[in-house]
Scaffold this motif. Sequence first.
Motif, mmCIF file in Angstrom:
data_model
loop_
_atom_site.group_PDB
_atom_site.id
_atom_site.type_symbol
_atom_site.label_atom_id
_atom_site.label_comp_id
_atom_site.label_asym_id
_atom_site.label_seq_id
_atom_site.Cartn_x
_atom_site.Cartn_y
_atom_site.Cartn_z
ATOM 1 N N VAL A 1 -5.703 -21.190 -29.637
ATOM 2 C CA VAL A 1 -7.037 -20.628 -29.825
ATOM 3 C C VAL A 1 -6.920 -19.454 -30.783
ATOM 4 N N GLY A 2 -7.528 -19.578 -31.949
ATOM 5 C CA GLY A 2 -7.501 -18.505 -32.939
ATOM 6 C C GLY A 2 -7.765 -19.063 -34.321
ATOM 7 N N MET B 1 0.995 -14.686 -26.898
ATOM 8 C CA MET B 1 0.451 -14.637 -25.538
ATOM 9 C C MET B 1 -1.073 -14.493 -25.601
ATOM 10 N N PRO B 2 -1.813 -15.114 -24.672
ATOM 11 C CA PRO B 2 -3.271 -14.959 -24.671
ATOM 12 C C PRO B 2 -3.651 -13.492 -24.438
ATOM 13 N N GLU B 3 -4.597 -12.998 -25.217
ATOM 14 C CA GLU B 3 -5.001 -11.610 -25.045
ATOM 15 C C GLU B 3 -6.454 -11.548 -24.558
ATOM 16 N N GLY C 1 -4.779 -16.846 -28.648
ATOM 17 C CA GLY C 1 -3.415 -17.054 -28.198
ATOM 18 C C GLY C 1 -3.139 -18.515 -27.900
ATOM 19 N N ILE C 2 -1.991 -18.764 -27.281
ATOM 20 C CA ILE C 2 -1.611 -20.122 -26.877
ATOM 21 C C ILE C 2 -1.860 -20.232 -25.380
ATOM 22 N N LEU C 3 -2.772 -21.132 -25.001
ATOM 23 C CA LEU C 3 -3.182 -21.283 -23.600
ATOM 24 C C LEU C 3 -2.874 -22.682 -23.110
ATOM 25 N N PHE C 4 -2.747 -22.825 -21.779
ATOM 26 C CA PHE C 4 -2.707 -24.154 -21.183
ATOM 27 C C PHE C 4 -4.107 -24.739 -21.258
ATOM 28 N N LYS C 5 -4.221 -26.038 -21.391
ATOM 29 C CA LYS C 5 -5.525 -26.694 -21.471
ATOM 30 C C LYS C 5 -6.308 -26.413 -20.185
ATOM 31 N N ARG D 1 -9.491 -13.993 -18.410
ATOM 32 C CA ARG D 1 -10.473 -12.979 -18.025
ATOM 33 C C ARG D 1 -10.675 -12.047 -19.192
ATOM 34 N N ARG D 2 -11.890 -11.988 -19.704
ATOM 35 C CA ARG D 2 -12.180 -11.205 -20.891
ATOM 36 C C ARG D 2 -12.499 -9.769 -20.528
#
Length: 190
Positions: free
Chosen positions: A96-97, A163-165, A171-175, A180-181
Motif C-alpha cells: 500500500v503506497g 512496516m505499516p505506519e 507499508g506492506i500489509l497482510f491481505k 489503526r489510523r
Amino acid sequence: MSRIGKLPIAIPAGVEVKHDKQTHIVTVKGPKGELSQKVDPSVNMTLENGELVFAINEDSPVNLKQKQAFHGLYRALVNNMVVGVSEGFQKTLELVGVGYRVSNKGNLLEFALGYSHPIFIMLPPEVKVETKSERNQNPVIILESCDKQLLGLICAKIRSFRMPEPYKGKGILFKGEVIRRKSGKSASAK
C-alpha cells in the motif's frame, strides 16, 4: 496436562509419519513435501488407529511445568507439519503506497518501495511465489509453502522493508489487515 497436547492428530491419506526413537526426530512426508522436527525426549509420541497421540514421559528429568509446555508445543509443531505436507500454507501480502511495486523472476523478488534503490530478496526453493500488479489495485505477493515457520519468517522479513505506519496507512500489509489510523499534529486539541 496441556489441553492442546491431549488432542490427537488425524493423519490424512497420502501422508506418512516416521518417528526415530533413538534421535527423537519426527519426519512427515506428503504430496506437498517432506518436513522433519526434533521432539524433546520428555514427550512420547505413538501412532494408533491412524492418529498421532502425544503424552508426557514421566521418567524424564525435566520439571513438570516444562514437560507440560513441551507437550503442547511439539503437538502443535507436528500438527503444522502434517497440515503443511497435505494442504500447504498460503500468505498474501499487499503493498500500500504510491509507486510501490514488486516483481519476481522465479524466486527472486524485486521491490520498489520509495527508497533510492530497489530491494532484492532471494526466497528458498521450498517457497513458491506469485506477484500480481493490476491497474488501480495495490500490488499483491502470494507466498505458498509446506513449512509454516519458514513462511512466517519470510513474511516478517518482507514486512520489515516497509512496516505499516499509522498516519498515512502505507507499508506492506497482510491481505485484509486493518491498520489503526492516527490523526496528525493538526488534529491535536488547542
